[in-house]
Design a protein around this motif. Structure first.
Motif, PDB file in Angstrom:
ATOM      1  N   ILE A 170       0.843  -1.198   0.000  1.00 21.45           N
ATOM      2  CA  ILE A 170       0.000   0.000   0.000  1.00 21.45           C
ATOM      3  C   ILE A 170       0.879   1.250   0.000  1.00 21.45           C
ATOM      4  N   THR A 171       1.874   1.262   0.877  1.00 22.77           N
ATOM      5  CA  THR A 171       2.761   2.425   0.977  1.00 22.77           C
ATOM      6  C   THR A 171       3.514   2.672  -0.318  1.00 22.77           C
ATOM      7  N   ASP A 172       4.050   1.605  -0.915  1.00 17.24           N
ATOM      8  CA  ASP A 172       4.811   1.745  -2.157  1.00 17.24           C
ATOM      9  C   ASP A 172       3.925   2.176  -3.318  1.00 17.24           C
ATOM     10  N   SER A 173       2.663   1.763  -3.287  1.00 17.22           N
ATOM     11  CA  SER A 173       1.762   2.074  -4.392  1.00 17.22           C
ATOM     12  C   SER A 173       1.285   3.517  -4.359  1.00 17.22           C
ATOM     13  N   LEU A 174       1.124   4.060  -3.162  1.00 21.84           N
ATOM     14  CA  LEU A 174       0.597   5.418  -3.009  1.00 21.84           C
ATOM     15  C   LEU A 174       1.737   6.424  -2.898  1.00 21.84           C
ATOM     16  N   ARG A 175       2.619   6.379  -3.852  1.00 17.87           N
ATOM     17  CA  ARG A 175       3.669   7.384  -4.032  1.00 17.87           C
ATOM     18  C   ARG A 175       3.993   7.459  -5.511  1.00 17.87           C
ATOM     19  N   ILE A 176       4.525   8.574  -5.946  1.00 17.20           N
ATOM     20  CA  ILE A 176       4.805   8.754  -7.363  1.00 17.20           C
ATOM     21  C   ILE A 176       5.852   7.750  -7.818  1.00 17.20           C
ATOM     22  N   ARG A 177       5.489   6.979  -8.850  1.00 11.27           N
ATOM     23  CA  ARG A 177       6.393   5.950  -9.376  1.00 11.27           C
ATOM     24  C   ARG A 177       6.807   6.231 -10.816  1.00 11.27           C
ATOM     25  N   THR A 178       6.472   7.420 -11.334  1.00  5.70           N
ATOM     26  CA  THR A 178       6.720   7.728 -12.740  1.00  5.70           C
ATOM     27  C   THR A 178       7.673   8.900 -12.937  1.00  5.70           C
ATOM     28  N   GLY A 179       8.392   9.294 -11.890  1.00  7.18           N
ATOM     29  CA  GLY A 179       9.360  10.379 -12.020  1.00  7.18           C
ATOM     30  C   GLY A 179       8.718  11.666 -12.490  1.00  7.18           C
ATOM     31  N   GLU A 180       9.275  12.263 -13.543  1.00  2.97           N
ATOM     32  CA  GLU A 180       8.762  13.523 -14.081  1.00  2.97           C
ATOM     33  C   GLU A 180       7.745  13.319 -15.194  1.00  2.97           C
ATOM     34  N   LEU A 181       7.400  12.073 -15.494  1.00  5.27           N
ATOM     35  CA  LEU A 181       6.430  11.822 -16.549  1.00  5.27           C
ATOM     36  C   LEU A 181       5.053  12.344 -16.160  1.00  5.27           C
ATOM     37  N   ALA A 182       4.295  12.745 -17.165  1.00  6.86           N
ATOM     38  CA  ALA A 182       2.924  13.185 -16.942  1.00  6.86           C
ATOM     39  C   ALA A 182       1.985  12.304 -17.774  1.00  6.86           C
ATOM     40  N   PRO A 183       0.871  11.886 -17.186  1.00  4.16           N
ATOM     41  CA  PRO A 183       0.444  12.193 -15.830  1.00  4.16           C
ATOM     42  C   PRO A 183       1.205  11.374 -14.796  1.00  4.16           C
ATOM     43  N   ALA A 184       1.362  11.925 -13.619  1.00  9.08           N
ATOM     44  CA  ALA A 184       2.022  11.211 -12.526  1.00  9.08           C
ATOM     45  C   ALA A 184       1.139  10.051 -12.070  1.00  9.08           C
ATOM     46  N   ARG A 185       1.784   8.955 -11.702  1.00 10.26           N
ATOM     47  CA  ARG A 185       1.035   7.786 -11.243  1.00 10.26           C
ATOM     48  C   ARG A 185       1.792   7.055 -10.146  1.00 10.26           C
ATOM     49  N   GLY A 186       1.012   6.375  -9.321  1.00 11.05           N
ATOM     50  CA  GLY A 186       1.561   5.384  -8.423  1.00 11.05           C
ATOM     51  C   GLY A 186       1.392   4.027  -9.096  1.00 11.05           C
ATOM     52  N   LEU A 187       1.182   2.987  -8.299  1.00 11.40           N
ATOM     53  CA  LEU A 187       0.905   1.663  -8.839  1.00 11.40           C
ATOM     54  C   LEU A 187      -0.610   1.495  -8.905  1.00 11.40           C
ATOM     55  N   VAL A 188      -1.161   1.622 -10.088  1.00 12.00           N
ATOM     56  CA  VAL A 188      -2.596   1.616 -10.392  1.00 12.00           C
ATOM     57  C   VAL A 188      -3.271   2.906  -9.924  1.00 12.00           C
ATOM     58  N   TRP A 189      -3.024   3.332  -8.697  1.00 13.65           N
ATOM     59  CA  TRP A 189      -3.606   4.563  -8.171  1.00 13.65           C
ATOM     60  C   TRP A 189      -2.970   5.783  -8.834  1.00 13.65           C
ATOM     61  N   GLN A 190      -3.752   6.868  -8.923  1.00 12.45           N
ATOM     62  CA  GLN A 190      -3.272   8.110  -9.514  1.00 12.45           C
ATOM     63  C   GLN A 190      -3.479   9.258  -8.537  1.00 12.45           C
ATOM     64  N   PRO A 191      -2.486  10.145  -8.406  1.00  6.65           N
ATOM     65  CA  PRO A 191      -2.646  11.259  -7.466  1.00  6.65           C
ATOM     66  C   PRO A 191      -3.578  12.335  -8.011  1.00  6.65           C
ATOM     67  N   VAL A 192      -4.335  12.930  -7.116  1.00  8.00           N
ATOM     68  CA  VAL A 192      -5.105  14.121  -7.449  1.00  8.00           C
ATOM     69  C   VAL A 192      -4.166  15.308  -7.335  1.00  8.00           C
ATOM     70  N   ALA A 193      -4.098  16.134  -8.361  1.00  8.40           N
ATOM     71  CA  ALA A 193      -3.203  17.293  -8.334  1.00  8.40           C
ATOM     72  C   ALA A 193      -3.636  18.244  -7.228  1.00  8.40           C
TER      73      ALA A 193
END
Length: 248
Positions: A170-193
Motif C-alpha cells: 500500500i505504501t509503495d503504491s501510493l507514491r509517485i512511481r513515474t518520475g517527471e512523466l505526466a500524468p504522474a502515477r503510483g501503482l494503479v492509483w493516480q494522485p489528485v493534483a
C-alpha cells in the motif's frame, strides 16, 4: 448548521448515487439517493484494477513470486507484451501495452493457477468481509460490488494492519512511481493534483462513474457509486474540503 452529510446529499439529490466517507476508524458519513442503495450490487468493471488486480499483484510481490522490474517474459512465455515490459510498467501505465490490467490478470492466473478474481476473493475480499463483491456469471463477467464492500476495502487501506493487503505494498503504491512523466502515477492509483505540489490524495475511477479516493497521511477515504461521472469532482471537493484539483 449544514453538515457534510447534508451537503453531500444535496449535491447528489438529482442523480442516483450512493456514497461514503470515512477514516481508519470506519465510515463517518454515508448516504444514498435514488435507486442505488448502500447494499445495491453495482457494476464496477473499471474498479477491478484496484479491487482485484492490484492487491493480487501485491501478494505475489510480498511473497517473492514476482519482481516488479523483471521483464514479464521471465515468468511466462504463453503471451506477454513487448519484450522488456515489466509489471511496474503495466501498473504505472508506462509500458505501452494494450489492456495492462488484462495482462496482469493473466500473469496472476499463470503464477497462482487461479483467475485473478478467485485469488482476490480468497485472499482479500473474504478476509475483509466483502461478501457481495464478485464477478457476474456468463461468458463476459463484470465485477460487481456494493458501497458497503468498497468502504470495507478503503477502511482496511487506512489501517496499520499488514494483511490482507500487505502494508508495504500500500505504501509503495501510493507514491509517485513515474518520475517527471505526466500524468504522474503510483501503482494503479493516480494522485489528485494539489496546491503546493503535494501528492497525498489518490483516486481510481471507473469511466462510467464510480470512484474511490484515499488520503493515506490523513487516513481518510471516500467512495462514490453513480452513473454520472460529472458528479465525481464536486463530490471529491466536498469529501476532502480544502483540496484543489487542477486536472479532473
Amino acid at each position: 448548521m449544514t453538515t457534510q452529510t447534508d451537503r453531500l446529499a444535496g449535491l447528489l439529490l438529482s442523480a442516483d448515487a450512493a456514497w461514503a466517507v470515512g477514516d481508519a476508524h470506519g465510515t463517518g458519513d454515508a448516504g444514498a439517493v435514488g435507486a442505488i442503495r448502500q447494499d445495491t450490487p453495482f457494476d464496477v468493471p473499471g474498479l477491478a484494477a484496484v479491487l482485484a488486480v492490484w492487491p493480487a499483484v501485491g501478494h505475489l510481490v510480498a511473497d517473492g513470486a514476482l519482481r516488479l522490474h523483471t521483464p514479464l517474459s521471465a515468468y511466462w512465455d504463453r503471451h506477454h507484451p513487448p519484450a522488456g515490459t515489466t509489471a511496474h510498467q503495466l501498473l504505472t501505465r508506462t509500458g505501452g501495452a494494450e489492456r495492462p490490467d488484462a495482462v496482469l490478470g493473466d500473469l496472476v492466473e499463470h503464477l497462482t493457477g487461479r483467475p485473478v478474481h478467485a485469488f482476490a476473493a480468497e485472499h482479500v475480499w473474504r478476509p475483509l468481509g466483502m461478501t457481495r463483491t464478485r464477478p457476474t456469471d456468463g461468458p463476459d463477467p463484470v465485477l460487481r460490488s456494493t458501497l458497503d464492500d468498497l468502504g470495507r476495502f478503503l477502511h482496511h487501506l487506512c489501517e496499520p494492519a499488514g494483511r490482507p493487503v500487505p502494508r508495504p505494498w500500500i505504501t509503495d503504491s501510493l507514491r509517485i512511481r513515474t518520475g517527471e512523466l505526466a500524468p504522474a502515477r503510483g501503482l494503479v492509483w493516480q494522485p489528485v493534483a494539489r496546491h503546493e505540489h503535494r501528492h497525498d490524495l489518490w483516486y481510481h475511477a471507473d469511466a462510467a462513474g464510480p470512484a474511490l479516493w484515499i488520503a493515506p497521511r490523513e487516513r481518510r477515504w471516500a467512495a462514490l457509486l453513480t452513473r454520472t461521472p460529472a458528479l465525481r469532482e464536486p463530490f471529491r471537493a466536498l469529501a476532502f474540503p480544502g483540496e484543489r484539483d487542477s486536472r479532473r
